[in-house]
Design a protein around this motif. Structure first.
Motif, mmCIF file in Angstrom:
data_model
loop_
_atom_site.group_PDB
_atom_site.id
_atom_site.type_symbol
_atom_site.label_atom_id
_atom_site.label_comp_id
_atom_site.label_asym_id
_atom_site.label_seq_id
_atom_site.Cartn_x
_atom_site.Cartn_y
_atom_site.Cartn_z
ATOM 1 N N THR B 81 11.288 -13.936 4.872
ATOM 2 C CA THR B 81 10.237 -13.191 4.196
ATOM 3 C C THR B 81 9.245 -14.178 3.584
ATOM 4 O O THR B 81 9.658 -15.154 2.978
ATOM 5 N N THR B 82 7.973 -13.912 3.742
ATOM 6 C CA THR B 82 6.983 -14.785 3.111
ATOM 7 C C THR B 82 5.778 -13.963 2.688
ATOM 8 O O THR B 82 5.559 -12.864 3.187
ATOM 9 N N SER B 83 5.007 -14.499 1.740
ATOM 10 C CA SER B 83 3.763 -13.818 1.374
ATOM 11 C C SER B 83 2.581 -14.542 2.006
ATOM 12 O O SER B 83 1.436 -14.112 1.871
ATOM 13 N N ARG B 84 2.877 -15.657 2.718
ATOM 14 C CA ARG B 84 1.779 -16.419 3.331
ATOM 15 C C ARG B 84 1.471 -15.834 4.703
ATOM 16 O O ARG B 84 2.320 -15.825 5.574
ATOM 17 N N THR B 85 0.260 -15.338 4.879
ATOM 18 C CA THR B 85 -0.059 -14.722 6.171
ATOM 19 C C THR B 85 -0.643 -15.753 7.129
ATOM 20 O O THR B 85 -0.910 -15.447 8.274
ATOM 21 N N GLN B 86 -0.868 -16.993 6.666
ATOM 22 C CA GLN B 86 -1.355 -18.052 7.549
ATOM 23 C C GLN B 86 -0.183 -18.937 7.923
ATOM 24 O O GLN B 86 0.111 -19.901 7.233
ATOM 25 N N PRO B 137 2.710 -6.442 3.207
ATOM 26 C CA PRO B 137 1.269 -6.521 2.951
ATOM 27 C C PRO B 137 0.959 -6.232 1.482
ATOM 28 O O PRO B 137 1.422 -5.223 0.927
ATOM 29 N N THR B 138 0.223 -7.122 0.854
ATOM 30 C CA THR B 138 -0.113 -6.951 -0.568
ATOM 31 C C THR B 138 -1.606 -7.160 -0.765
ATOM 32 O O THR B 138 -2.307 -7.617 0.136
ATOM 33 N N SER B 139 -2.037 -6.852 -1.966
ATOM 34 C CA SER B 139 -3.455 -6.961 -2.305
ATOM 35 C C SER B 139 -3.842 -8.417 -2.539
ATOM 36 O O SER B 139 -3.026 -9.237 -2.941
ATOM 37 N N ASP B 140 -5.129 -8.741 -2.296
ATOM 38 C CA ASP B 140 -5.596 -10.114 -2.515
ATOM 39 C C ASP B 140 -5.557 -10.491 -3.989
ATOM 40 O O ASP B 140 -5.471 -11.654 -4.338
ATOM 41 N N VAL B 141 -5.650 -9.511 -4.850
ATOM 42 C CA VAL B 141 -5.639 -9.767 -6.300
ATOM 43 C C VAL B 141 -4.338 -10.455 -6.693
ATOM 44 O O VAL B 141 -4.324 -11.410 -7.460
ATOM 45 N N GLN B 142 -3.219 -9.964 -6.164
ATOM 46 C CA GLN B 142 -1.919 -10.545 -6.491
ATOM 47 C C GLN B 142 -1.040 -10.411 -5.252
ATOM 48 O O GLN B 142 -0.318 -9.428 -5.089
ATOM 49 N N PRO B 143 -1.128 -11.394 -4.344
ATOM 50 C CA PRO B 143 -0.356 -11.281 -3.101
ATOM 51 C C PRO B 143 1.139 -11.539 -3.269
ATOM 52 O O PRO B 143 1.924 -11.110 -2.428
ATOM 53 N N SER B 144 1.535 -12.230 -4.331
ATOM 54 C CA SER B 144 2.923 -12.652 -4.422
ATOM 55 C C SER B 144 3.781 -11.650 -5.197
ATOM 56 O O SER B 144 3.534 -11.373 -6.369
#
Lengths: 244, 244
Positions: B81-86, B137-144
């Protein structure tokens, strides 16, 4: 206006600053910003900031309400969350159904997702303020979820709903719960004075009448019309009532 | 055997006892019981019990592994699992796709859901130990997301998958990651000695070969066959190699 703009998270009788902070963070995770604390158990929420990583904006804008009806006053629709699957005379929605309903009703105005306190959740009386009830299915070993994790699951689904489904076309503004509560109050007064309701137990019949109006999904304009009508009725029946 | 029996939750480099406790509780909520701590940052997890309401059984049975390969050793499939989409040269799955894959692979043996530490998540190198990668998928405001809430969302989806989809028919046991890692080790040794791999940078070509075997979704029996073959190859090429 879709769910992202219209969703209000209502935390009723929250006790733990950690949970409050974690809910604020997960709201920011999924793009929601409207949070109301209803009748909080404590007001010392300093610990919340520590956990609200980048959810500070949510905390800054957070409002506090005296009780659940006040928290819901400007919403047109509310869903309550419970882990009790034995509800007196109520059926409950799955999380996915509930989120679908929230999205649908958000075309009429603000909608609320209500979560109860850490120790007891929401009582039947508190759930009665919500149009519908949802249950997150859990194992019999441990049916009760942590508040912040329940919020996480539901807000994830709300975020996904907003991302995958088109925003429904805006409808005429729906009746706000505050207006409907004021209407109930006037109905009760007028009908008690008119000796239609049993003063010992007015609730049952009154609630049946309220339900028919709820089924009608009144617009705000229609609800105000009813409210004005009952204000007049109340005044008129009180004028004609024998002096106590 | 379905996902309920086969799912292993692997927490890599976990730091907070509160998060550990909350993950144990949400595992109990959704009927999962197999938890492995991989390379934990702290071993003083006394605080975890307080939050693991009715998740104590999960904590009691919890195992600790020195590193991620050790944690995954008896699994046939792992998703990180990761929050990094790149991600360098990798595509990622949605939570729903990932849970579908976990359910599918659970017909072959144990499957792992890997969550990284609170501060950095999982590195590219750590994700390389996982067959696939998922992003909530999360919001750019707080992706983590908070670790325990991410676990909550994913285990909710896993629990629902188990409840709504029929358990796939059991397949021949899949190759365990531990066996595959042993195979890689033998392949590297044999191919280095045979001067097929560049000793300065053996990884790239080796990894390409590993990927083809991974695509083949080996059974445990086939993986053991390969392993034995490379043990023999290694011994044979070492016998023929010039004495250093």
């Amino acid at each position: 206006m879709g769910l992202a703009e219209q969703l209000t998270v209502v935390l009723h009788q929250t006790r733990s600053p950690e949970n409050l902070g974690a809910v604020a963070r997960v709201m920011a995770n999924f793009g929601f910003s409207r949070l109301i604390l209803s009748d909080p158990v404590t007001y010392s929420f300093r610990g919340a900031e520590r956990l609200a990583v980048k959810g500070e904006t949510v905390l800054d804008r957070m409002a506090v309400a005296r009780d659940l009806p006040e928290a819901l006053t400007d919403c047109v629709y509310a869903i309550g969350t419970t882990s009790r699957t034995q509800l007196k005379g109520r059926t409950y929605l799955t999380p996915e159904e509930a989120v679908g309903r929230l999205a649908q009703e958000s075309a009429r105005g603000r909608v609320a997702l209500v979560l109860g306190g850490e120790q007891r959740g929401l009582s039947d009386e508190e759930l009665a303020h919500c149009a519908e009830v949802l249950v997150i299915p859990t194992s019999d070993v441990q049916p009760s979820m942590n508040l912040a994790q329940a919020a996480g699951v539901l807000l994830y689904l709300c975020g996904r709903e907003g991302a995958t489904n088109p925003v429904p076309p805006a409808l005429e503004p729906g009746a706000r719960i505050g207006t409907l509560n004021a209407l109930s109050q006037r109905m009760r007064e007028a009908m008690l004075t008119a000796q239609f309701l049993n003063p010992q137990a007015p609730e049952h019949v009154l609630h049946e009448l309220e339900l028919t109006l709820s089924r009608a999904r009144l617009t705000q304009r229609e609800a105000e019309l009813w409210l004005t009508a009952f204000k007049h009725l109340e005044r008129a029946v009180k004028r004609g009532a024998p002096t106590p």
